[in-house]
Design an enzyme around this catalytic site. Structure first.
Site, PDB file in Angstrom:
ATOM      1  N   SER A 209      52.271  38.858  33.327  1.00  0.00           N
ATOM      2  CA  SER A 209      52.403  40.299  33.513  1.00  0.00           C
ATOM      3  C   SER A 209      53.555  40.820  32.659  1.00  0.00           C
ATOM      4  O   SER A 209      53.553  40.607  31.445  1.00  0.00           O
ATOM      5  CB  SER A 209      52.572  40.616  34.998  1.00  0.00           C
ATOM      6  OG  SER A 209      52.323  41.977  35.252  1.00  0.00           O
ATOM      7  N   ASP A 325      40.754  41.642  36.038  1.00  0.00           N
ATOM      8  CA  ASP A 325      42.103  42.150  36.225  1.00  0.00           C
ATOM      9  C   ASP A 325      42.061  43.660  36.023  1.00  0.00           C
ATOM     10  O   ASP A 325      41.987  44.139  34.898  1.00  0.00           O
ATOM     11  CB  ASP A 325      43.055  41.492  35.222  1.00  0.00           C
ATOM     12  CG  ASP A 325      44.508  41.878  35.425  1.00  0.00           C
ATOM     13  OD1 ASP A 325      44.768  42.822  36.207  1.00  0.00           O
ATOM     14  OD2 ASP A 325      45.383  41.245  34.805  1.00  0.00           O
ATOM     15  N   HIS A 356      44.418  39.574  38.476  1.00  0.00           N
ATOM     16  CA  HIS A 356      45.667  39.578  37.730  1.00  0.00           C
ATOM     17  C   HIS A 356      46.358  38.224  37.775  1.00  0.00           C
ATOM     18  O   HIS A 356      46.460  37.598  38.825  1.00  0.00           O
ATOM     19  CB  HIS A 356      46.598  40.652  38.304  1.00  0.00           C
ATOM     20  CG  HIS A 356      47.811  40.906  37.480  1.00  0.00           C
ATOM     21  ND1 HIS A 356      47.753  41.154  36.126  1.00  0.00           N
ATOM     22  CD2 HIS A 356      49.129  40.953  37.808  1.00  0.00           C
ATOM     23  CE1 HIS A 356      48.971  41.359  35.667  1.00  0.00           C
ATOM     24  NE2 HIS A 356      49.830  41.232  36.662  1.00  0.00           N
TER      25      HIS A 356
END
Length: 597
Positions: A209, A325, A356
């Protein structure tokens, strides 16, 4: 005999002590070495690396807090090793997720809605809490592991800019220090220098991320010594994270988030510097640049789009992402992978079918770092470029393909046949004149409920015949649409779904939503230029849906659903806006393996 045994045993011990520990490789991968695996023998140290910028306005170059964990042999035996490095804005804690920190989404398009609240981050602990996951994975395999807090977070100086230049230059400075080109200090404000004498000057970065964005940010500087990066679900453009084809659109799960919200969320740095940063970064640069009124792509967003900065990049890229995601959407990884491939850089891409996060299998990462950081000729550069986890397989069992999209895929165009308020049809044969169909916007209905409805005037739905065999979609679906709005502004949402919808206990994440896309009809010309719609005038626009690689099983139908406000992602204007679609001027293009349907 006892004396002989003792002497022999002591000789064996001394022999082991004399034998220096070093990395071991087998089948092209770095192996766990017992001498490196005992945490009691790891050296841990904190230091501060000086950067080339001052982003907190105090007149001094910012210093980044760095945490190093290395085997004792780097101290006792002069062992030099490569580095696995992760940087993050999260190590010292974040603000909470109270609803009032997010932007209000219940208002008309082109308005701001109610003001949001600005939270203060309470820093956790006297020093940032660094994750041990990288240490436990890589240090026993013969790597040194380094972490750093990004600007304006934890014990690092500076201001968070959420994609600004300092977030690229900060990890560059750490890598420069690891390669002997920058200064490190034992204290944040001290003058006692510390050197990375144990580093070979070969660095690899990884993270998930935001922590996956920063390896790319560092790589775009072209810094020497950064040999390889493995970004996992990285945000590669803050415009594409908070906007979509001109539309103000939230990331999935965080309705009302925008770049200034993320700024507040991560701002855990020096409390005495926060007011200056808030005034200059959040309340000036971001307020003037983020533009929640039009959603257009401008210089502010261009400066936070790493695709624009890739020319100096030299690092080998192993990209990882999930096709489902809906937070950091799969276009983020593909756009960078595609550009790096065009540049001739060593590339691989790993996609799984979940949401994710989700790193590549450890073996894949190991081979990547072993080759590019240790220089072991394991042939990884000749491996297949794409690795896709199929729908019913485990994440550590991806299927190799020559590339992504699948080279055997080619575009198939589908045309629309009327059927509102129930279902129309999708066909590869262009039908006779179909006319127009109208939907009425109402954010109260979720996209999933609209896809399951037998009849509703809040969406238009067009489906293929029941599939007689599996259909493998690989690549980027595109829609060309001709539509009119009853108002000067409207949301436009498009889902590609697999029907019948499955909500049973056995349902999988791949069962229902194939891919999605959003756009602002006011940006029918380009994402940099919007203009109010003339009510009831027809406009043509084209845009892409999110990348996908999915096998739709026989017995299902592929459905194109067109609606307006998407309850989980878009603003919520007053219900009632009508969108009229000219079916004869609208078509869907799907990349299908085999090129036939």
């Amino acid at each position: 005999m006892w004396t002989t045994f003792v002497l022999a045993t002591m000789a064996n011990v001394y022999a082991q002590m004399a034998e220096k520990a070093e990395p071991v490789f087998m089948n092209g991968e770095a192996q766990v070495v017992e001498a490196f695996a005992n945490p009691d023998n790891w050296i841990r140290e904190d230091l501060w690396v000086e950067t080339e910028f001052d982003s907190d306005g105090d007149g001094k170059l910012d210093r980044m807090h760095v945490d190093v964990t290395r085997p004792v042999q780097t101290e006792t035996e002069g062992l030099k090793l490569p580095v696995v490095y992760e940087s993050s804005p999260y190590y010292a804690g974040t603000a909470g997720l109270d609803a009032d920190i997010f932007w209000d989404v219940k208002h008309e398009l082109g308005e701001l809605g109610r003001p949001r609240q600005h939270p203060e981050v309470t820093r956790i602990g006297e020093r940032p809490i660094i994750s041990n996951s990288q240490i436990q994975t890589w240090l026993p395999r013969g790597y040194i592991v380094v972490h750093s807090s990004s600007p304006g977070t934890g014990l690092s100086d500076g201001s968070p800019t959420v994609g600004g230049d300092n977030e690229s230059l900060a990890p560059k400075a750490v890598i420069d220090w690891l390669c002997g080109r920058a200064k490190g200090y034992t204290e944040r404000n001290g003058n006692e220098e510390v050197k990375a004498f144990w580093s070979t000057g070969k660095v690899g970065m990884t993270g998930t991320s935001y922590n996956g964005t920063l390896p790319l940010a560092a790589a775009t500087t072209g810094v020497k010594g950064l040999e390889a990066i493995i970004p996992i679900a990285p945000n590669t453009s803050y415009y594409h994270y908070y906007r979509s084809n001109g539309l103000v659109r939230s990331p999935g799960g965080y309705l009302g988030e925008d770049i200034d919200v993320l700024y507040d969320f991560i701002h855990s740095g020096d409390e005495s510097k926060r007011a200056w940063s808030n005034k200059m970064i959040r309340d000036t640069e971001m307020k003037n640049g983020q533009d929640r009124i039009t959603g257009d792509y401008n210089d502010f967003w261009a400066g936070r789009d790493y695709l624009n900065d890739m020319k100096p990049m030299k690092a080998a890229l192993l990209m990882s992402h999930g096709f489902n995601d809906w937070n950091v959407m799969p276009e983020h990884s593909y756009r960078i992978y595609n550009k790096a491939r065009e540049m001739g850089l060593p590339v691989q891409i790993y996609y799984h079918q979940n949401g994710h996060g989700g790193p590549p299998p450890i073996s894949m990462m190991n081979r990547w770092f072993t080759h590019y950081l240790f220089g072991v000729e394991n042939g990884v550069q000749n491996d297949p470029k794409a690795w896709i986890v199929r729908e019913n397989d485990a994440r550590d069992n991806p299927t190799p393909y020559k590339d992504y999209p699948n080279p055997d895929a080619s575009d198939v165009t589908f045309y629309l046949t009327k059927g509102a308020p129930e279902k129309g049809a999708l066909s590869t044969q262009k039908p006779a004149k179909q006319g127009m169909e109208t939907l009425v916007d109402n954010y109260s209905f979720s996209g999933s409920s609209l896809a399951q409805a037998e009849s509703t005037n809040h969406r238009l739905l067009y489906v293929t015949p029941i599939l007689s065999e599996d259909v493998h979609i690989s690549g980027i679906a595109k829609i060309k649409i001709k539509l009119a709005s009853s108002k000067p502004a409207a949301n436009l949402s498009v889902w590609l779904v697999s029907l019948p919808w499955n909500e049973g206990r056995s349902s999988k994440i791949t069962d229902n939503i194939i891919t999605r896309g959003w756009a602002d009809p006011q940006n029918y010309k380009s994402i940099t230029q919007s203009e109010p719609l003339v009510p009831n005038k027809f406009y043509e626009m084209e845009f892409s849906l999110m990348p996908d690689d999915q096998i739709i099983p026989k017995g299902q139908q592929i459905g194109l659903m067109i609606f307006s406000s998407d309850k989980e992602f878009t603003l919520w204007p007053e219900p009632g806006t009508e969108l009229t679609v000219d079916l004869d001027g609208t078509e869907l293009t799907l990349p299908i393996v085999g090129g036939k349907f």
